[in-house]
Scaffold this motif. Structure first.
Motif, mmCIF file in Angstrom:
data_model
loop_
_atom_site.group_PDB
_atom_site.id
_atom_site.type_symbol
_atom_site.label_atom_id
_atom_site.label_comp_id
_atom_site.label_asym_id
_atom_site.label_seq_id
_atom_site.Cartn_x
_atom_site.Cartn_y
_atom_site.Cartn_z
ATOM 1 N N THR A 323 0.838 -1.264 -0.067
ATOM 2 C CA THR A 323 -0.252 0.041 -0.104
ATOM 3 C C THR A 323 0.802 1.186 -0.211
ATOM 4 O OG1 THR A 323 -1.463 -1.255 1.409
ATOM 5 C CG2 THR A 323 -1.945 1.152 1.163
ATOM 6 N N GLY A 324 2.091 1.296 0.708
ATOM 7 C CA GLY A 324 2.666 2.617 1.007
ATOM 8 C C GLY A 324 3.328 2.698 -0.437
ATOM 9 N N LEU A 325 3.783 1.871 -1.137
ATOM 10 C CA LEU A 325 4.407 2.021 -2.504
ATOM 11 C C LEU A 325 3.562 2.338 -3.447
ATOM 12 C CD1 LEU A 325 7.069 -1.080 -2.899
ATOM 13 C CD2 LEU A 325 7.538 1.244 -2.036
ATOM 14 N N ALA A 326 2.302 1.683 -3.317
ATOM 15 C CA ALA A 326 1.058 2.061 -4.427
ATOM 16 C C ALA A 326 0.554 3.436 -4.255
ATOM 17 C CB ALA A 326 0.057 0.984 -4.307
ATOM 18 N N ASN A 327 0.598 3.993 -3.001
ATOM 19 C CA ASN A 327 0.168 5.311 -2.809
ATOM 20 C C ASN A 327 1.176 6.194 -3.424
ATOM 21 O OD1 ASN A 327 -2.010 4.383 -1.366
ATOM 22 N ND2 ASN A 327 -1.163 4.825 0.604
ATOM 23 N N LEU A 328 2.472 5.875 -3.151
ATOM 24 C CA LEU A 328 3.572 6.688 -3.506
ATOM 25 C C LEU A 328 3.538 6.979 -5.286
ATOM 26 C CD1 LEU A 328 5.996 8.434 -2.970
ATOM 27 C CD2 LEU A 328 7.313 6.654 -3.151
ATOM 28 N N SER A 332 2.411 9.956 -7.783
ATOM 29 C CA SER A 332 3.383 10.489 -8.425
ATOM 30 C C SER A 332 2.910 10.557 -9.916
ATOM 31 C CB SER A 332 4.558 9.369 -8.449
ATOM 32 O OG SER A 332 5.609 9.584 -9.578
ATOM 33 N N ILE A 333 1.917 9.425 -10.414
ATOM 34 C CA ILE A 333 1.524 9.825 -11.786
ATOM 35 C C ILE A 333 0.502 10.965 -11.567
ATOM 36 C CG2 ILE A 333 2.124 7.603 -12.559
ATOM 37 C CD1 ILE A 333 -0.594 6.656 -11.976
ATOM 38 N N GLU A 334 -0.362 10.969 -10.441
ATOM 39 C CA GLU A 334 -1.336 12.057 -10.410
ATOM 40 C C GLU A 334 -0.639 13.568 -10.757
ATOM 41 O OE1 GLU A 334 -3.467 11.845 -6.744
ATOM 42 O OE2 GLU A 334 -4.299 9.846 -7.481
ATOM 43 N N ASN A 335 0.664 13.679 -10.248
ATOM 44 C CA ASN A 335 1.560 14.710 -10.241
ATOM 45 C C ASN A 335 2.096 14.982 -11.482
ATOM 46 O OD1 ASN A 335 1.378 16.621 -7.708
ATOM 47 N ND2 ASN A 335 1.393 14.419 -6.800
ATOM 48 N N GLY A 336 1.789 14.032 -12.344
ATOM 49 C CA GLY A 336 2.253 14.264 -13.884
ATOM 50 C C GLY A 336 3.459 13.521 -14.147
ATOM 51 N N ALA A 337 4.156 12.687 -13.446
ATOM 52 C CA ALA A 337 5.192 11.719 -13.884
ATOM 53 C C ALA A 337 4.643 10.589 -14.784
ATOM 54 C CB ALA A 337 5.803 11.119 -12.486
ATOM 55 N N LYS A 340 5.688 4.525 -16.008
ATOM 56 C CA LYS A 340 6.879 3.600 -16.123
ATOM 57 C C LYS A 340 8.183 4.139 -15.170
ATOM 58 C CE LYS A 340 6.243 0.574 -19.577
ATOM 59 N NZ LYS A 340 5.186 1.064 -20.464
ATOM 60 N N GLU A 341 8.483 5.500 -15.486
ATOM 61 C CA GLU A 341 9.485 6.168 -14.571
ATOM 62 C C GLU A 341 9.167 5.935 -13.110
ATOM 63 O OE1 GLU A 341 8.025 7.525 -17.480
ATOM 64 O OE2 GLU A 341 9.387 8.909 -18.522
ATOM 65 N N SER A 342 7.986 6.143 -12.969
ATOM 66 C CA SER A 342 7.379 6.302 -11.286
ATOM 67 C C SER A 342 7.760 5.069 -10.976
ATOM 68 C CB SER A 342 5.928 6.633 -11.347
ATOM 69 O OG SER A 342 5.779 8.039 -11.783
ATOM 70 N N ALA A 343 7.192 3.928 -11.671
ATOM 71 C CA ALA A 343 7.653 2.472 -11.304
ATOM 72 C C ALA A 343 9.104 2.125 -10.981
ATOM 73 C CB ALA A 343 6.679 1.437 -12.295
ATOM 74 N N ASN A 344 9.759 2.573 -12.214
ATOM 75 C CA ASN A 344 11.166 2.239 -12.021
ATOM 76 C C ASN A 344 11.960 2.837 -11.063
ATOM 77 O OD1 ASN A 344 10.979 0.790 -14.268
ATOM 78 N ND2 ASN A 344 11.750 2.330 -15.636
ATOM 79 N N GLY A 368 4.356 11.464 -3.471
ATOM 80 C CA GLY A 368 4.355 11.365 -4.713
ATOM 81 C C GLY A 368 4.585 12.751 -5.682
ATOM 82 N N ALA A 369 4.301 13.874 -5.121
ATOM 83 C CA ALA A 369 4.551 15.044 -5.707
ATOM 84 C C ALA A 369 5.938 15.567 -5.894
ATOM 85 C CB ALA A 369 3.942 16.455 -5.016
#
Lengths: 477, 489
Positions: A323-328, A332-337, A340-344, A368-369
């Motif tokens: 959950t912690g990783l999923a939330n991040l 992160s993608i909500e903030n435009g990233a 794939k980059e976020s997951a990596n 995530g921001a």
């Protein structure tokens, strides 16, 4: 003979409510011994329990997330036994009318998705902790944990290998953390499990005699205990022996289990309805209200990550299961990233940092921001990927935005060709041998010089610009 | 002026309001009485002279300053020693808790915080018994005959009110422990509807049956003390969430048209002639006041006693399991291991009767016996509730003996527990059904021992009992004979 294994688990999870289950003491881990308790949770004469409504809400929430039926009418019972960590000499639990029943949790196996049945989920109170003196013939009791709310999740005997059981444990943990009812910190004892395991000749319908392991407090220990027990029971049967119904204790250091008590020594808990508490009545409206607060569950996350976001099953599995990783990741993608980059970043460098720092995903100090900003800084060419890897540890240390860290530490990439050219020329002048090597065709000399230039620029020179300049200048020398 | 200790709480409250007397004077006079007769009666485990005098003076100061006080502020009260009083030893008359000082108040102790607690009263150990002979500390005497028991388990509270050693008192009633000693000692004893008085801080005997209630010299005091102690309490989940009621509104002797039933099962074999006659003459008196009285039936009554002893012992076996010598109270010496601590502490710390009930309760809850005993007893409980439900469709109130007989001599029944249990036959059903009941002193037997009659009401209709009790008090020809003690009367 070929055998098949049958495993059922009972998982105890501490609920992350603000207060304890029957009193208003803070529900927090640790603290000085016997400071987080009151007359109610140490069971002084005359005190009475009052059920914390949040505990029922969390149990319902867990039940809904695990596909359970929620009982309209439920009650609490006393489980009677003597032990110094149990101050009333009975634990308030639920016997025949649990809050949740008949659920299931899906797990991934090599043969695809398998639903592991849940018999029930019920609420109960935790006991205190005994501390035996290393020297001297006494023990001390800390009642801080006494009265901490627990849910007990009881599975059907649906798992046929330690691997499946481990997958089940991980799924349950992911769900509990995802819906936010437990922080599932095994090292703090907030998740523990009892293992029931038996084996039977392949094809036989009746279950074999099962053994029980109580209070195993890590998934890896549980996994090893199950592997050991499977082998032990096979050996007994192959030698013509009989499996006894018994409770065993797993010693994770020695990697063996020993007998704790036999069936004859089994306790009679003399369950009876708790007369100090009224029945728990749960309305459909309340259940629906709670259902509306359920977040996206791990299974749903997995589908979204592999579907619209195009992540691999492997990456999606790792992210949705934590959950912690999923939330991040989501933030992160909500903030435009990019996904794939976020997951990596999350599954690569960030996970590495967590490991090195011995931290849980929940403890990541940035959001995530911040991750999205870090990724954006690389995208814009403000910093290189190499510099970004240096920024990340600072983000773990200091509560600052990546752009601020880059600014403060002067890590902004040098893109000005004039400035880079000056460094290139200096490095060439200082390394005549490498230049000669290049001239006689030793291509690795180019790499050596690039390294020297990056070093001289403290990593800030734009690598593409460095390459371009070197390729231009070297042939002219 | 007669001694202040002979007066009722409402009489003293009037004097206090009119500033004719101070709380300190009342308490001083009260302690004078205690000095005179406590040696004979032995109703108290702890007498709180200094604390009480300080409290009385504090209330007097508040009254002088015009502070808002409760109607019974400054009146001396005795509290049964199983009700937790902060910083004051609360022993349950048990060796197990001989040194237990609660760090908190029971909710009722809070509710009587501007009354003056003058002492903690003797009782059967953990409220188990009907004669107060099971106290670890002392044997309380019946003020009407020092050779007789005061009844129990709240024998101390009943005796000190009867002997004018307290103006009013609190007791607890699990199977008759307020009503039966009230009957034996010639005072008013009231067991409220289950859930009307918070059990928080009452050391549990049988949680589903226990209820705190008043001992008083008359019905008006009973209503006033009920006002003081009833009310919803969030700390007790079994407390009834109903609006507070002013019980003094029922101090009205008009009972015309009231329908009263006398359950025949309470008047049969085992009930002494004199007790039966007392009930019948109370019935006549009610008729003369315009009530309709007739015989009725509660057919499940013969099963009540067995069901009561199973349920109460089952709950007790669990409630008393916490007395293990680990955290508080008594711990046996020279224990070699944990099991030994449990075994010796509980063997030495509990008295015979308590151990008997723990064993009985443990047995009826044991796997293999649960269905035959505990579950069956719970089924009987439902039937008894239905019995009363049917009777109360027809009657407003039931009239019955409180106890089969008057006070017995010390030792007379203590050798035979079953005979002792049988003495509870008239009282246990109310606890099983959660109903309110009052014992009202109505006559003396040929030996000069008090006889109480019992009024049983519908759940939450405690007020009807107050009204009917008040009517008896106002119209009865029996003028209460005070016990002869210490040569003071």
């Amino acid at each position: 003979m070929k055998y098949e294994t049958v495993i059922g688990l009972e998982i105890h999870a501490e609920l992350a409510t603000n207060t304890k289950i029957y009193c208003s003491c803070a529900n927090e881990f640790g603290g000085e011994e016997n400071t987080r308790c009151c007359p109610v949770c140490i069971g002084l004469p005359g005190v009475l329990p009052v059920l914390n409504k949040k505990v029922v809400e969390y149990c319902i929430k867990a039940g809904l997330a695990m596909n359970c039926e929620i009982s309209h009418f439920s009650k609490q019972d006393r489980k009677n036994y003597f032990y110094p960590d149990l101050p009333k000499a009975y634990q308030i639990s639920q016997f025949d009318l649990p809050i949740c029943k008949n659920g299931y949790v899906p797990i991934e196996t090599k043969n695809g998705t398998k639903n592991i049945g849940l018999t029930r989920i019920h609420i109960e109170e935790d006991a205190g902790k005994l501390m035996h003196a290393e020297f001297g013939d006494y023990s001390r009791v800390d009642y801080n944990r006494g009265g901490v709310p627990l849910i007990e999740i009881v599975s059907e005997p649906d798992m046929s290998s330690p691997e499946e059981a481990l997958a089940f444990l991980e799924s349950v943990r992911a769900i509990l953390k995802c819906v936010g009812v437990s922080d599932c910190k095994m090292q703090e004892g907030s998740l523990r499990c009892d293992i029931n395991l038996s084996i039977r000749p392949e094809g036989q319908k009746e279950f074999g005699i099962r053994s029980e392991h109580k209070n195993v407090n890590s998934f890896s220990a549980a996994y090893r205990a199950m592997q050991y027990e499977e082998k032990r029971q096979k050996a007994v049967l192959d030698a013509g022996g009989v499996i006894e119904q018994e409770t065993r204790r797993w010693d994770d250091v020695k990697g063996v289990s020993t007998i704790m008590r036999t069936k004859e020594e089994a306790q009679d808990y003399r369950y009876f309805p708790e007369p100090d508490l009224m029945p728990v009545i749960i309305s459909d409206e309340w259940v629906e209200e709670i259902r509306k607060t359920l977040p996206e569950l791990p299974k749903e996350k997995f589908a979204r990550y592999t579907g619209e976001l195009g992540l691999s099953d492997y990456d999606a599995g790792l992210l949705s299961g934590n959950t912690g990783l999923a939330n991040l990741f989501d933030s992160s993608i909500e903030n435009g990233a990019g996904a794939k980059e976020s997951a990596n970043w999350i599954l690569g460098d960030i996970s590495k940092e967590l490991n090195e720092r011995n931290m849980e995903a929940d403890d990541i100090p940035f959001d995530g921001a911040a991750l999205a900003e870090l990724i954006a800084l690389i995208g814009k060419g403000t910093i290189s990927g190499t510099i970004a890897k240096k920024v990340l540890p600072v983000m773990f240390e200091e509560n600052k935005k990546p752009s601020v860290i880059v600014e403060e530490k002067g890590l902004v990439q040098i893109t000005d060709e004039g400035a880079i050219k000056k460094i290139v020329e200096e490095v060439i002048a200082a390394n005549p041998q490498a230049v000669s090597d290049f001239k006689v065709g030793k291509k690795q000399a180019m790499g050596f010089l690039t390294g020297q230039i990056m070093r001289a620029s403290k990593g800030k020179a734009n690598p593409a610009a460095v390459n371009k300049l070197l390729s231009e200048i070297l042939p002219t020398l | 002026m007669s001694n202040l200790y002979e007066l009722t709480a409402h009489e003293l409250a009037d004097k206090l309001a009119k500033k004719e007397v101070s709380s300190a004077e009342i308490c001083e006079n009260q302690f004078k009485r205690i000095d005179e007769v406590e040696g004979d009666v032995e109703g108290y485990i702890t007498v709180l002279h200094d604390e009480a005098m300080a409290k009385a003076k504090e209330i007097d100061t508040k009254r002088a300053a015009g502070e808002r006080l409760s109607p019974l502020a400054g009146i001396p009260i005795a509290v049964k020693d199983n009700i937790c009083t902060k910083d004051i030893k609360t022993t349950c008359a048990s060796h197990m808790l001989y040194n237990f000082v609660p760090p908190y108040n029971a909710t009722v102790s809070e509710k009587i915080s501007d009354l003056v607690i003058i002492g903690k009263t003797n009782m059967d150990e953990f409220a188990m018994g009907s004669s107060t002979e099971n106290s670890y500390f002392k044997k309380t005497k019946n003020p009407y005959n020092l050779g007789c028991v005061p009844g129990g388990s709240s024998g101390g509270s009943a005796a000190v009110v009867s002997a004018d050693e307290a103006i009013i008192a609190l007791g607890s009633d699990t199977g008759g422990s307020i009503r039966q000693p009230a009957s034996f000692c010639g005072v008013v004893g009231f067991k409220p509807t289950y859930g009307r008085v918070s059990r928080f801080g009452l050391v549990a005997f049988a949680s589903s049956l226990d209820q705190i209630g008043p001992f008083t010299k008359d019905v008006e005091d009973c209503a006033l003390l009920l006002n003081q102690i009833t009310g919803h309490d969030v700390k007790d989940s079994t407390s009834l969430n109903v609006p507070d009621e002013d019980f003094t509104q029922y101090l009205n002797a008009d009972i015309k048209g009231m329908k009263i039933g006398i359950p025949k099962e309470y008047m049969g074999e085992g009930i002494s002639e004199e007790v039966r006659n007392a009930v019948l003459s109370a019935a006549k008196l009610y008729e003369s006041m315009g009530a309709e009285v007739e015989q009725c039936s509660l057919p499940m009554t013969p099963y009540a006693l067995a069901a009561y002893y199973m349920i109460s012992s089952a709950e007790a076996s669990s409630n008393l399991a916490r007395y293990d010598g680990i955290r508080f109270g008594f711990r046996a010496k020279d224990c070699k291991d944990l099991e030994d601590v449990y075994f010796k502490t509980r063997s030495e710390g509990f008295g015979k009767e308590v151990k008997r009930r723990i064993m009985l309760g443990t047995f009826v809850l044991s796997s293999g016996y649960y269905d035959a005993y505990y579950k069956k007893a719970q089924q009987v409980r439902t039937l008894i509730r239905e019995d009363f439900g049917k009777a109360f469709e027809k009657y407003d109130l039931l009239l019955a003996p409180t106890a089969p007989d008057t006070a017995w001599k010390f030792g007379e029944k203590s050798a035979d527990p079953v005979q002792m249990y049988a003495a509870d036959i008239c009282t246990v059903s109310l606890n099983i059904a959660g109903l309110p009941g009052m014992s009202f002193p109505f006559a003396l037997d040929k030996n000069g021992l008090p006889i109480g009659v019992q009024l049983i009401g519908k759940a939450m209709h405690d007020g009807d009992i107050i009204r009917a009790g008040y009517a008896l008090e106002k119209n009865s020809a029996y003028t209460k004979t005070k016990p002869q003690l210490g040569g003071a009367n």
